[in-house]
Design a protein around this motif. Structure first.
Motif, mmCIF file in Angstrom:
data_model
loop_
_atom_site.group_PDB
_atom_site.id
_atom_site.type_symbol
_atom_site.label_atom_id
_atom_site.label_comp_id
_atom_site.label_asym_id
_atom_site.label_seq_id
_atom_site.Cartn_x
_atom_site.Cartn_y
_atom_site.Cartn_z
ATOM 1 N N ILE B 11 0.866 -1.181 0.000
ATOM 2 C CA ILE B 11 0.000 0.000 0.000
ATOM 3 C C ILE B 11 0.896 1.222 0.000
ATOM 4 O O ILE B 11 1.829 1.329 0.814
ATOM 5 C CB ILE B 11 -0.929 -0.008 1.230
ATOM 6 C CG1 ILE B 11 -1.871 -1.209 1.134
ATOM 7 C CG2 ILE B 11 -1.722 1.282 1.312
ATOM 8 C CD1 ILE B 11 -2.690 -1.456 2.377
ATOM 9 N N HIS B 12 0.627 2.127 -0.914
ATOM 10 C CA HIS B 12 1.442 3.330 -1.022
ATOM 11 C C HIS B 12 0.605 4.565 -0.707
ATOM 12 O O HIS B 12 -0.561 4.640 -1.079
ATOM 13 C CB HIS B 12 2.010 3.481 -2.443
ATOM 14 C CG HIS B 12 3.002 2.422 -2.779
ATOM 15 N ND1 HIS B 12 3.730 2.422 -3.936
ATOM 16 C CD2 HIS B 12 3.401 1.312 -2.104
ATOM 17 C CE1 HIS B 12 4.528 1.376 -3.968
ATOM 18 N NE2 HIS B 12 4.340 0.664 -2.869
ATOM 19 N N ILE B 13 1.214 5.501 -0.013
ATOM 20 C CA ILE B 13 0.635 6.840 0.122
ATOM 21 C C ILE B 13 1.668 7.771 -0.479
ATOM 22 O O ILE B 13 2.689 8.046 0.131
ATOM 23 C CB ILE B 13 0.378 7.207 1.595
ATOM 24 C CG1 ILE B 13 -0.554 6.182 2.236
ATOM 25 C CG2 ILE B 13 -0.207 8.602 1.700
ATOM 26 C CD1 ILE B 13 -0.827 6.438 3.700
ATOM 27 N N ARG B 14 1.398 8.220 -1.712
ATOM 28 C CA ARG B 14 2.423 8.971 -2.451
ATOM 29 C C ARG B 14 3.761 8.242 -2.389
ATOM 30 O O ARG B 14 3.846 7.097 -2.825
ATOM 31 C CB ARG B 14 2.503 10.407 -1.934
ATOM 32 C CG ARG B 14 1.300 11.235 -2.379
ATOM 33 C CD ARG B 14 1.396 12.669 -1.890
ATOM 34 N NE ARG B 14 1.215 12.778 -0.453
ATOM 35 C CZ ARG B 14 0.013 12.909 0.146
ATOM 36 N NH1 ARG B 14 -1.058 12.956 -0.591
ATOM 37 N NH2 ARG B 14 -0.079 13.004 1.444
ATOM 38 N N ARG B 17 5.547 3.998 1.866
ATOM 39 C CA ARG B 17 5.046 2.629 1.707
ATOM 40 C C ARG B 17 4.740 2.046 3.073
ATOM 41 O O ARG B 17 5.535 1.276 3.622
ATOM 42 C CB ARG B 17 6.085 1.777 1.002
ATOM 43 C CG ARG B 17 6.332 2.294 -0.390
ATOM 44 C CD ARG B 17 7.385 1.491 -1.084
ATOM 45 N NE ARG B 17 7.523 2.015 -2.427
ATOM 46 C CZ ARG B 17 8.376 1.520 -3.309
ATOM 47 N NH1 ARG B 17 9.139 0.518 -2.987
ATOM 48 N NH2 ARG B 17 8.437 2.045 -4.509
ATOM 49 N N MET B 44 -3.244 -0.169 8.468
ATOM 50 C CA MET B 44 -3.355 0.089 7.034
ATOM 51 C C MET B 44 -3.611 -1.215 6.294
ATOM 52 O O MET B 44 -4.378 -1.272 5.343
ATOM 53 C CB MET B 44 -2.045 0.742 6.574
ATOM 54 C CG MET B 44 -2.146 1.545 5.305
ATOM 55 S SD MET B 44 -3.351 2.867 5.391
ATOM 56 C CE MET B 44 -2.382 4.162 6.061
ATOM 57 N N LEU B 53 -9.352 2.068 2.323
ATOM 58 C CA LEU B 53 -8.206 2.925 2.591
ATOM 59 C C LEU B 53 -8.595 4.394 2.483
ATOM 60 O O LEU B 53 -9.508 4.751 1.734
ATOM 61 C CB LEU B 53 -7.097 2.626 1.576
ATOM 62 C CG LEU B 53 -6.400 1.282 1.756
ATOM 63 C CD1 LEU B 53 -5.517 0.994 0.553
ATOM 64 C CD2 LEU B 53 -5.591 1.292 3.028
ATOM 65 N N PRO B 54 -7.926 5.262 3.234
ATOM 66 C CA PRO B 54 -8.177 6.698 3.049
ATOM 67 C C PRO B 54 -7.818 7.143 1.626
ATOM 68 O O PRO B 54 -7.082 6.447 0.919
ATOM 69 C CB PRO B 54 -7.253 7.350 4.087
ATOM 70 C CG PRO B 54 -6.306 6.302 4.523
ATOM 71 C CD PRO B 54 -6.977 4.997 4.296
ATOM 72 N N ALA B 56 -5.883 9.126 0.127
ATOM 73 C CA ALA B 56 -4.525 9.299 -0.383
ATOM 74 C C ALA B 56 -3.814 7.957 -0.588
ATOM 75 O O ALA B 56 -2.852 7.872 -1.337
ATOM 76 C CB ALA B 56 -3.721 10.163 0.583
ATOM 77 N N ALA B 57 -4.316 6.911 0.069
ATOM 78 C CA ALA B 57 -3.611 5.637 0.015
ATOM 79 C C ALA B 57 -4.189 4.747 -1.086
ATOM 80 O O ALA B 57 -5.378 4.806 -1.385
ATOM 81 C CB ALA B 57 -3.730 4.924 1.365
ATOM 82 N N GLU B 58 -3.321 3.926 -1.685
ATOM 83 C CA GLU B 58 -3.823 2.996 -2.696
ATOM 84 C C GLU B 58 -3.042 1.687 -2.610
ATOM 85 O O GLU B 58 -1.879 1.664 -2.226
ATOM 86 C CB GLU B 58 -3.683 3.605 -4.084
ATOM 87 C CG GLU B 58 -2.292 4.142 -4.317
ATOM 88 C CD GLU B 58 -2.004 4.388 -5.781
ATOM 89 O OE1 GLU B 58 -2.911 4.156 -6.600
ATOM 90 O OE2 GLU B 58 -0.883 4.781 -6.099
ATOM 91 N N ASP B 274 8.617 6.447 4.307
ATOM 92 C CA ASP B 274 9.107 6.811 2.973
ATOM 93 C C ASP B 274 10.606 6.571 2.809
ATOM 94 O O ASP B 274 11.203 6.971 1.814
ATOM 95 C CB ASP B 274 8.739 8.270 2.641
ATOM 96 C CG ASP B 274 9.164 9.217 3.735
ATOM 97 O OD1 ASP B 274 9.745 8.737 4.727
ATOM 98 O OD2 ASP B 274 8.917 10.429 3.604
#
Lengths: 457, 652, 340
Positions: B11-14, B17, B44, B53-54, B56-58, B274
């Protein structure tokens, strides 16, 4: 040569600017504040809006440097100065100010907008303007070409000025023009600033070039140049938008913090005060206060040396009245926030050391409320500019002799009903006001997003 | 046969990780615990499984196979059937996770209508049945109540009832008991365990609490910085943890065995999400790192006993040496108490009616007496709402007591004015619970520490003293110029301690100083506190709900229930042979790492409201021993052993 | 004042009644304060002589004219203490009593044109409400719908464009909406009369334009405000719970978010409802609607102090009613709130 005149509102405006500069210097040293401003600086839209606002502020400041011109006198006579108080902006725009027509004329027109008897014949026709388009002579076939030429010359001038500025910047920063213009490349959004500047310079170039020969926005009922009126209105709008908040802030901050931190009967009294004040419908309270103030001003004509001073006093009084009626909202907000802060552990830690009440309010409460104060300041600005127009329409705004968006709209509002319609005064006033308020709103949004801890997520 | 199978989930947020390629399986009916400290990516992961997920997260990559269906490939509408129907979820904060303006019944029926054919009265009947099943008394009435009318434990039960409404085969419980008191935690854990057995439901338990894991889990996955580092069956894990991180987590736990000694701490902190890693993520904090650890990511390695571990170190990790100290540090010879509190009362009036007359009072502290000798640690233990924090503040005169006496070093504090108190404030300071709220974000560290010295006129050069204090609490002197936001929670708590020490106090009131911290950081702070006590002869009043911490550092213990001390005495006596039934239940409710369950009775119900305490013994409505005499009058104090004082007529 | 607790069911209604009575009692000092403030503004800051001089024009002022002007309006009495009168009249035969205290019993005196202000207010209330109520209801509905739409499509281009449009719309002066609307709809399209009013059903054709303009002018700021509230609400934990149940986004939004968002929305909205009686200053005067708003404006322009004072008093009363209504509406929207 000239006699500088410092009106009260000028003085306050300069104090305000000095305060902002001082605050900015202080904020640079405050890590959290610097971080928040850093977020504003990175926001392209905010920086474009700030550039537009800066342009308005420059006009307003020029219009705040007042003086009285020296009258020509025979040698040996004492030096005399004109009764009329002018500003640096008036001096820059003396062409626009002095070249008044007889009555309405459309933008860029060569003829008046009303027919009148020409010479001694009974025939009525549109007479030529006294100033607009006179350089064309009798042959008007070149009118459109002349306008086009002037527009392109203005554009060229604007672009040239911009290129010079951009080149200087690039040399200073040692980067290429393309890199400067890249919007949103991280760091300060200089690209947005330069693109906005380009637009401003283009408009400026066109206005100067066209204004040399025509009335760009036409003339009003008494023949005054509408562009000149619009530019003069900016100072009034800025003053009302900023001085009002300045008047109200110290009171709102003091009472809000006192009510929230001290509590008890102090809280009760302050709450009673602001509930009472806010229970009176705003416009009515302002109207009542302005009416009363007018009586005072009218019954004491001896207080003011010039009509400019009288109009200025009325403008200041309006700011004061607006401020006195609008502090309640901010005070309520600050009280609520103080109530929350008071329970935080760092305040209790200070209490555990026996730190005094006022020291706690100054060291621990006030600095943690500054973001609310700042947000209130920028959010209120646009509302106040809009309110001025409405109040002037209602008849409780600025002095009728003060040029403002409100007085412009007020004198022009029946013109749409004329046949044929006169639209340019209204359009110019609304246009300028829209640009100012939109820029302020966009900037305020960015400031709020950057400073409000809730929206930083 | 696994019901859920996760493969390489990232899962990445910008650029960050928070979850970086984790794989695990859960069998039907199994309880799988994801264990880790805050910020390691376990919540997460749970939200990613539910695709909640929120914004920003994918999910960047991976597969989630639930009962043969690939969840990441399902359309949103298909995912909605899984949510609630296939996988139920409960969250950490029962206070905010229920909709405040809808009745409990409405919120359960809503889920029933989605996942079953029940409508109207039938759905309502089923909802009542569910409330009954999760152990809510008087379920019919509760259906029409709003969440705010329920206690925290009942709210979490309602959350569970909502999750059960869709008859899920897997329940994800994200820190389900972290916000609850230990006796309520025991109730909820029992409920979850029972539901799992009766419904055959698998449970994915997300927690940071080794005790809860020992109590609940079949298998355990240890997460660190977005990755799984160890996977093991419970018995093997608790017998011999394999990854150096797991080993240190155990060693950092305070308990009676390492009493007086130092706790093992994990230096540094979890790397930010990050940061990119070439090798093992734990390398910087691992004492035994090899050159290979920093260079290459260790592969999974199976060891006997069914464990898997991601570590280059050959064999299982060596046990960390626990240095056992030299016993009690306290000078117990003195006989005059430093702090002597007797019959302290703090009442908050309840105002009603047109004239706002006081019609009653919330008796937050209602006759509390305790004594603290110089240089010793007294733990004031109790569950939330028992009045322990209010009591601490009243002793400091931050809240003026309604009645009673607080004597500090022989001076009666309650009679003094604010001015007269000031010179005495230097003797007594406080360390607060929340390290993020206890430092003013607008002041530099140096100014924060200097504040008390200025206010109380402490002699000496402030700059030198600030530097010295920072070094004393394990920070660097040059950090004085920084602002609080640059520091982690543990560092902030050190700064708060330095601030209190600046005025040379003899007594520190520590209000849950470690409850907001991870266990490895908690160990650092506890070590610091015991060093300071040894060096400066400090006395601590340690306000806490954490029995393990009490066991580790307290010399004396006072147990509080509903505004009063019900049992007090030396730590050894109170904790080893508790006599008050409340103390017994409290101790039994703490989940133990060794998995041993106490045989004391489990407490039913919640603590009553201090606005309306029960007649007689406050504890009688929850007490298994209570009889008519207990309902009549509050028990007198009875003495046992050398130091033990108990307020119970049944104690023996 | 608002206590978040749950008293026993029997005491709840009594507590609520006590609360309302207490709030009404609290209104009395506030109204006295408002009255003293207006009294000070109108009679102390300037003397009645000053007002007379200004009203009559500076040139033709004789002492007799001033006396006559004051006597006609009842301003020839002492301000607060009539030493010449006897007994209770020492207090009652004063400007304070006659002009301020009597307002509490609904006696507002006469306007400068000799009409009874109280009667004028009752006849003008109808037209004011006829325009203010539809504008308010429609405006609320439109703005909340738009805000929900933007929130449903949050973080998309549509949302962004919507916000930009809102900011642009709220940057336009209210005067522009009225002047521009009148010009476009009435003068260019000839769809509605430019101004005027008549009683009964005929009123509808005169009301359409001002209502539409009123709604349109308010969309920008209110949509943006509601959107912010919804977005704040949508990040809450209970929304995550609702999604974890498997509810579709539409249901989450309408059943869960909207219900909770009503609580902050009520704060700003309910307090306005009673003041709808006061009418809208701008709209009524531009459209020639004989309501209280245009009455106020005319009074300000004619410097008719008696009318302005009366409107200040009525406005304050309505505001206080609004505050009370807000508190009561909370108890409907939020089960946690009980009046204490």
């Amino acid at each position: 040569m000239i006699q500088p005149v410092l009106l009260w509102s000028d003085a306050l405006l300069f104090v305000l600017i000095a305060a902002i500069v001082a605050l900015a210097l202080w904020a640079r040293r405050q890590e959290p504040l610097r971080a928040a401003w850093g977020r504003v600086l990175k926001d392209g839209v905010a920086m474009a809006a700030a550039t537009v606002l800066a342009a308005f502020i420059v006009v307003g400041l020029l219009d705040s440097l007042h003086y009285r011109a020296r009258l020509d006198a025979k040698p040996g006579e004492p030096v005399r100065y004109a009764v009329e108080v002018n500003s640096a902006l008036d001096a820059l725009l003396s062409d626009l100010r002095q070249r008044s027509e007889k009555t309405y004329s459309a933008p860029l027109a060569t003829h008046l907008y009303a027919k009148e008897a020409l010479g001694d014949s009974a025939q009525r026709d549109f007479p030529r303007l006294r100033h607009g388009g006179t350089h064309l002579g009798a042959d008007l076939s070149g009118h459109e070409f002349d306008v086009a030429m002037r527009v392109s010359r203005g554009c060229a001038g604007g672009v040239a000025l911009w290129l010079v500025l951009a080149a200087l910047w690039c040399r200073h920063k040692r980067i290429s023009l393309v890199a400067t213009l890249k919007v949103g490349a991280g760091g300060t959004a200089t690209g947005a600033v330069f693109i906005t500047l380009l637009a401003i310079f283009l408009l400026l170039g066109i206005a100067i070039s066209l204004g040399g020969g025509y009335h760009v926005f036409g003339t009003d009922k008494v023949g005054q140049d509408v562009l000149y009126l619009s530019l003069k209105s900016i100072r009034t709008g800025l003053l009302i938008g900023t001085l009002t908040t300045l008047v109200m802030l110290p009171l709102a901050v003091l009472l809000g913090i006192l009510a929230g931190y001290v509590g008890g009967w102090v809280d009760d009294v302050i709450q009673y005060l602001y509930t009472t004040l806010s229970s009176i419908p705003g416009v009515l309270l302002i109207a009542a206060a302005v009416l009363m103030m007018q009586v005072i001003i009218d019954t004491h004509p001896d207080w003011f040396a010039t009509s400019a001073e009288r109009a200025d006093a009325r403008l200041l009084a309006l700011c004061l009245i607006l401020g006195m009626t609008s502090w309640t909202g901010v005070a309520r907000l600050l009280r609520a926030e103080t109530l929350k802060l008071r329970e935080l552990e760092f305040v209790q830690a200070a209490q555990a050391f026996g730190v005094g009440r006022f020291a706690i309010m100054r060291r621990h409460i006030l600095p943690n409320l500054m973001h609310i104060v700042l947000i209130a300041l920028v959010m209120d600005f646009s509302g106040l500019v809009l309110a001025e127009a409405v109040l002037s329409y209602v008849g409780v705004g600025v002095d009728p002799s003060t040029i403002s968006f409100g007085t412009m709209i007020n004198t022009a509002r029946m013109e749409l009903a004329r046949e044929p319609m006169v639209w340019w005064s209204l359009a110019a006033a609304f246009g300028f006001m829209f640009a100012l308020v939109l820029a302020a709103n966009l900037f305020a949004d960015a400031v709020r997003d950057a400073f409000d801890p809730r929206s930083s997520a | 046969m696994s019901i859920l199978s996760v493969r390489d989930l990232s899962i990445h947020i910008r650029d960050a990780r928070p979850v970086d390629g984790i794989s695990f399986d859960i069998a039907a009916g199994e309880c799988y615990a994801l264990l880790g400290e805050s910020g390691c990516g376990k919540s997460m992961t749970a939200l990613g499984l539910m695709r909640l997920l929120p914004a920003a997260a994918e999910v960047a990559s991976g597969n989630i196979d639930f009962e043969g269906r690939e969840l990441l490939a399902l359309p949103e509408s298909g995912m909605r059937d899984i949510r609630g129907g296939g996988i139920g979820m409960i969250f950490q904060e029962p206070a905010t996770s229920l909709n405040p303006v809808l009745t409990v019944g409405r919120q359960i029926v809503e889920a029933l209508e989605l996942h079953s054919d029940l409508r109207g009265a039938a759905a309502r009947a089923r909802a009542e049945q569910l409330l009954d099943q999760v152990g809510i008394p008087d379920p019919k009435r509760r259906l029409d109540e709003f969440p705010f009318q329920l206690s925290g434990g009942l709210r979490q039960r309602v959350m569970i009832a909502i999750a059960l409404a869709g008859s899920p085969r897997l329940l994800i419980a994200d820190e389900p008991t972290t916000a609850l008191d230990v006796t309520i935690q025991a109730q909820v854990l029992d409920l979850l365990d029972e539901l799992r057995r009766t419904q055959g439901m698998a449970l994915l338990l997300i927690t940071h609490d080794l005790g809860v894991v020992a109590r609940m889990a079949d298998r355990i996955g240890v997460m660190y910085a977005g990755q799984l580092v160890e996977e093991a069956p419970r018995e093997a894990f608790f017998a011999r943890p394999a990854h150096p991180y797991s080993v240190r987590l155990f060693a950092a736990l305070p308990d009676a065995e390492n009493r007086g000694g130092r706790l093992t701490t994990i230096p540094g902190s979890v790397p930010a999400a990050d940061v990119r890693h070439a090798g093992c993520r734990f390398v910087e904090r691992c004492g035994e790192a090899l050159p290979a650890c920093a260079a290459t990511l260790p592969p999974w390695r199976a060891i006997e006993s069914g464990q898997r571990v991601r570590c280059h170190l050959p064999g299982a990790a060596p046990a960390v040496a626990i240095k056992v100290g030299a016993g009690d540090t306290a000078a117990s010879g003195e006989s005059t108490p430093l702090l002597d509190v007797s019959d302290l009362q703090v009442h908050f009036p309840i105002r009603r009616g047109i004239l706002q007359r006081a019609v009653g009072a919330v008796r937050a502290v209602d006759g509390l007496s305790l004594r603290l000798m110089p240089g010793r640690t007294l733990a004031l233990v109790g569950e939330s709402g028992c009045g322990k924090t209010t009591a601490g503040k009243a002793m400091l005169q931050l809240i003026r007591p309604t009645a009673g006496s607080v004597r500090l070093d022989g001076n009666e504090l309650t009679a003094l004015s604010t001015q007269e108190l000031r010179p005495l404030r230097a003797k007594m300071q406080m360390v607060f619970q929340d390290p993020f709220a206890s430092l003013n974000p607008r002041l530099r560290i140096g100014d924060i520490i200097a504040e008390g010295m200025q206010a109380l006129g402490v002699a000496g050069s402030p700059a030198a003293r600030i530097g010295g204090l920072l070094e004393q609490v394990g920070l660097r002197a040059d950090m004085a110029a920084r602002y609080p936001h640059e520091f982690s929670g543990g560092q902030r708590q050190r700064i708060a301690i330095a601030r209190a020490l600046a005025v040379n106090p003899q007594l520190l009131i520590c209000d849950e100083p470690t409850s907001a911290l991870d266990v490895s950081v908690q160990a650092q702070i506890l070590n610091l506190l015991s060093d300071l006590q040894r060096d400066l002869k400090l006395a601590y009043l340690f306000i806490t709900h954490n029995i393990a911490v009490v066991d580790y550092l307290a010399h004396d213990v006072a147990v509080m229930y509903l505004g009063r001390v019900v049992e007090s005495g030396s730590a050894a006596e109170v904790l080893r042979s508790p006599r008050h039934p409340y103390t017994q239940a409290l101790l039994a409710a703490v989940p133990r790492v060794d998995g041993v369950r106490g045989d004391a009775p489990k407490l039913a119900g919640d603590m009553p409201s201090p606005a309306n305490p029960p007649a007689g013994c406050h504890f009688h409505p929850r007490c298994p021993l209570a009889d008519e005499a207990c309902r009549r009058e509050y028990p007198a104090q009875r003495s046992f052993g050398a130091t033990q004082l108990v307020r119970c007529i049944k104690a023996d | 004042m608002l206590l978040r607790s749950w008293p026993p069911a029997a005491g709840r209604r009594r507590a609520a009644r006590g609360y309302i009575i207490r709030r009404l009692l609290y209104a009395i000092p506030i109204l006295i304060g408002v009255n003293l403030l207006t009294f000070a503004l109108f009679f102390v800051v300037n003397t009645p002589d000053d007002m007379a001089r200004m009203q009559l024009g500076v040139k033709r002022v004789t002492p007799e004219a001033i006396q006559k002007w004051k006597a006609e309006r009842g301003y020839d009495k002492p301000l607060v203490w009539n030493a010449a009168a006897a007994g209770g009249a020492k207090l009652t035969d004063t400007i304070l009593f006659a002009k301020s205290v009597r307002m509490f019993v609904g006696d507002f005196g006469r306007a400068d044109d000799g009409r009874d202000i109280a009667r004028e207010i009752t006849t003008r209330m109808g037209p004011s409400l006829a325009i203010a109520v539809p504008t308010f209801v429609l405006g609320l509905f439109v703005a909340i719908s738009f805000a929900l739409l933007l929130v449903f499509f949050r973080a998309t281009t549509l949302d962004f464009a919507g916000v930009v449009l809102c900011v642009a719309m709220m940057s336009i002066s209210g005067l522009f909406y009225i002047i521009g609307g009148q010009w476009l709809v009435s003068k260019v399209w000839h769809l509605a009369p430019i101004s005027g009013y008549s009683g009964g059903l005929d009123a509808a054709k005169f009301l359409i334009l001002p209502v539409i303009i009123g709604v349109f002018g308010g969309i920008g700021s209110s949509t943006r405000w509601y959107r912010t509230i919804f977005l704040e609400e949508i990040t809450r934990d209970y929304v995550r719970t609702a999604r974890a149940k498997g509810l579709p986004e539409r249901v989450v939004l309408f059943r869960h978010v909207l219900r909770n968002a009503m609580i902050p929305i009520l704060t700003g909205v309910v307090v306005v409802i009673p003041t709808l009686f006061m009418g809208s200053l701008l709209t009524e005067s531009f459209f020639g609607i004989p309501g209280l708003g245009s009455y106020t404006i005319d009074a300000i322009n004619a410097q008719d102090f008696a009318v302005v004072r009366s409107m200040v008093f009525i406005g304050s009363v309505l505001y206080i009613v609004g505050l009370l209504a807000t508190d009561i509406s909370y108890t409907i929207a939020d089960p946690r709130v009980r009046l204490q």
